[in-house]
Scaffold this active site. Structure first.
Site, PDB file in Angstrom:
ATOM      1  N   LYS A   1       0.829  -1.206   0.000  1.00 26.61           N
ATOM      2  CA  LYS A   1       0.000   0.000   0.000  1.00 26.61           C
ATOM      3  C   LYS A   1       0.862   1.254   0.000  1.00 26.61           C
ATOM      4  O   LYS A   1       2.008   1.235   0.427  1.00 26.61           O
ATOM      5  CB  LYS A   1      -0.918   0.006   1.235  1.00 26.61           C
ATOM      6  CG  LYS A   1      -1.929  -1.143   1.247  1.00 26.61           C
ATOM      7  CD  LYS A   1      -2.836  -1.073   0.028  1.00 26.61           C
ATOM      8  CE  LYS A   1      -3.771  -2.263  -0.051  1.00 26.61           C
ATOM      9  NZ  LYS A   1      -4.429  -2.371  -1.368  1.00 26.61           N
ATOM     10  N   CYS A   2       0.249   2.333  -0.436  1.00 27.00           N
ATOM     11  CA  CYS A   2       0.899   3.636  -0.514  1.00 27.00           C
ATOM     12  C   CYS A   2       1.505   4.014   0.848  1.00 27.00           C
ATOM     13  O   CYS A   2       0.843   3.773   1.850  1.00 27.00           O
ATOM     14  CB  CYS A   2      -0.104   4.690  -0.955  1.00 27.00           C
ATOM     15  SG  CYS A   2      -0.402   6.059   0.143  1.00 27.00           S
ATOM     16  N   PRO A   3       2.678   4.554   0.977  1.00 28.58           N
ATOM     17  CA  PRO A   3       3.586   4.929  -0.112  1.00 28.58           C
ATOM     18  C   PRO A   3       4.698   3.900  -0.344  1.00 28.58           C
ATOM     19  O   PRO A   3       5.734   4.246  -0.904  1.00 28.58           O
ATOM     20  CB  PRO A   3       4.181   6.237   0.418  1.00 28.58           C
ATOM     21  CG  PRO A   3       4.294   5.996   1.905  1.00 28.58           C
ATOM     22  CD  PRO A   3       3.144   5.090   2.269  1.00 28.58           C
TER      23      PRO A   3
ATOM     24  N   ASP B   1      -1.377  -0.900  -6.065  1.00 29.93           N
ATOM     25  CA  ASP B   1      -1.975   0.102  -5.188  1.00 29.93           C
ATOM     26  C   ASP B   1      -2.640   1.178  -6.055  1.00 29.93           C
ATOM     27  O   ASP B   1      -2.052   1.627  -7.041  1.00 29.93           O
ATOM     28  CB  ASP B   1      -0.893   0.738  -4.309  1.00 29.93           C
ATOM     29  CG  ASP B   1      -1.490   1.760  -3.365  1.00 29.93           C
ATOM     30  OD1 ASP B   1      -2.082   1.356  -2.354  1.00 29.93           O
ATOM     31  OD2 ASP B   1      -1.412   2.967  -3.667  1.00 29.93           O
TER      32      ASP B   1
ATOM     33  N   CYS C   1      -3.286   6.761   2.390  1.00 29.86           N
ATOM     34  CA  CYS C   1      -2.962   5.861   3.496  1.00 29.86           C
ATOM     35  C   CYS C   1      -3.695   6.225   4.779  1.00 29.86           C
ATOM     36  O   CYS C   1      -3.705   5.453   5.727  1.00 29.86           O
ATOM     37  CB  CYS C   1      -1.462   5.799   3.715  1.00 29.86           C
ATOM     38  SG  CYS C   1      -0.555   7.215   3.192  1.00 29.86           S
TER      39      CYS C   1
END
Lengths: 71, 361
Positions: free
Chosen positions: A10-12, A37, B309
């Site tokens: 997942k980001c980042p 992602d 996020c």
């Protein structure tokens, strides 16, 4: 060509991973990055603009990242 | 627990004056203004007074406004009240999610892109000028503060009716030369949560889009005490708005300069000269937004984030994405009336330290 598999990250994390890996290649060389992602394409484009490297989007989850300048 | 050095969230506490007004209103304005009892008559007077004050300070007529107790519905009332089922809805890709949801549910909708500065090219709207329908015009973006080129857009909007979204712009930006409906959120002038002001321009073809009996325009269920507090907060806000515009713009300039000078690979969304004076969106390369938020919070600085996020659905911010701005490592700073140059310097230093600690690789 080097391959960097960031599928499931997942980001980042994919951007951090390519930021590390790009140091290991020479200008003109390319890394094949796999990432699913949803932010990856957007952030790779922004990353390329900010760092002066090139990104070629081959498919939604596949990117060719070419180092354009010396570290 | 760290002492809160500064609140840079989009929300802020009510001013002492608005809090006092709220307390008084809870004592005096608890009855239903529509009833006949003595207590209701008192509530009716308070209601009329608050409505007159809100209207005057928003440069509207009292009969042009309604209060909504659920502000996020304001976008629907504003747009759907003007829009026929087969008409066109033109909106922008950086509109609020509520607007995008309305567009997705409408059979004939058209999205306008923005450039890297966050603005719609006015010429892009010309394509739709012959259409019959509605242009959902976001006056300023809540995530970046970017103000659209409003009059240029209106000049290119042809016969499209204008549903103006002032929910973030508040009173920082004047009403445009032409509009049909407008929506305000009291939080834009540091008023209470839970108060939206819906405006229908006199003569506009607007009708209540929800099932209703009689000629009611909105549910009439908004809290009177909160409405009064919103009116008092707006009066207070406008007393200092002009001076605050200059002061906060200077502080935002300082903040942007201090952060970008001390931290490499930092994206700032939008040009301050074309933005609200108090909002700045930073994105830091190789930094996880959620950790950055936690680190700043622990240091006493509360800020917002648009990072994927930290979002519930893990989708990147559609606003930052559309502008081509880095979507991770994002924080949004909102400067309020109590912000000072010292706060800004401390915040910039805290961001610098946190980014240095968290940045990978």
């Amino acid at each position: 060509m080097k391959e960097l598999n960031c599928l499931g990250m997942k980001c980042p994390l994919p951007i951090i991973a390519i930021g590390k890996e790009i140091r290991s290649i020479n200008p003109g060389e390319t890394i094949r990055l796999l990432s699913d992602d949803p932010a990856s394409e957007l952030d790779l484009r922004a990353w390329a603009r900010m760092t002066g490297n090139q990104v070629d989007v081959k498919s939604p989850n596949e990117f060719l990242v070419t180092k354009s300048k010396v570290d | 627990m760290a002492h809160l050095t500064g609140n840079f969230l989009s929300e802020s506490p009510l001013s002492p004056k608005a809090r006092e007004a709220l307390g008084d209103a809870i004592e005096q304005g608890w009855a239903d203004p529509r009833k006949l009892a003595h207590s209701a008559a008192r509530a009716r007077l308070l209601h009329e007074s608050a409505m007159a004050s809100l209207a005057e300070n928003l440069r509207l007529r009292p009969d042009e406004i309604e209060i909504l107790g659920e502000p996020s519905l304001g976008h629907f009332y504003s747009i759907a009240g003007l829009l026929g089922p087969k008409e066109a809805l033109v909106y922008s890709k950086v509109d609020r999610k509520e607007v995008i949801a309305i567009a997705r549910d409408h059979q004939s909708s058209f999205a306008l892109g923005v450039d890297s500065s966050g603005r719609i090219a006015a010429a892009d709207l010309k394509v739709y000028k012959e259409r019959i329908g509605v242009f959902a015009l976001q006056i300023a973006n809540g995530e970046t503060g970017v103000i659209q080129d409003i009059e240029a857009l209106i000049a290119n909007s042809g016969g499209l009716r204008i549903a103006a979204d002032f929910s973030s712009a508040g009173t920082w930006v004047p009403l445009p030369s032409r509009w049909d409906s407008a929506f305000f959120d009291a939080r834009a002038w540091q008023g209470p949560q839970g108060v939206g002001v819906l405006a229908m321009h006199t003569g506009a073809r607007w009708k209540n889009p929800l099932p209703h009996l009689g000629n009611t325009r909105t549910p009439q269920s908004a809290s009177l005490p909160l409405t009064i507090a919103a009116a008092v907060a707006l009066e207070e806000w406008l007393e200092s708005q002009k001076a605050e515009n200059t002061r906060l713009r200077t502080l935002s300039t300082d903040l942007r300069e201090q952060v970008s000078a001390s931290i490499e690979d930092c994206d700032i969304a939008g040009d301050l000269a074309q933005s609200l004076p108090h909002i700045t969106s930073f994105s830091f390369l190789y930094v996880e937004g959620e950790e950055l938020l936690r680190r700043l919070d622990a240091a006493g600085f509360a800020v917002d984030s648009g990072s994927a996020c930290t979002a519930e659905d893990l989708q990147p911010s559609h606003v930052l994405a559309e502008m081509g701005v880095l979507t991770h490592g994002n924080i949004r700073i909102t400067l309020h009336r109590d912000a000072t140059a010292a706060h800004v310097t401390k915040l910039a230093e805290a961001i610098k330290v946190a980014v240095k600690d968290l940045r990978l690789p």
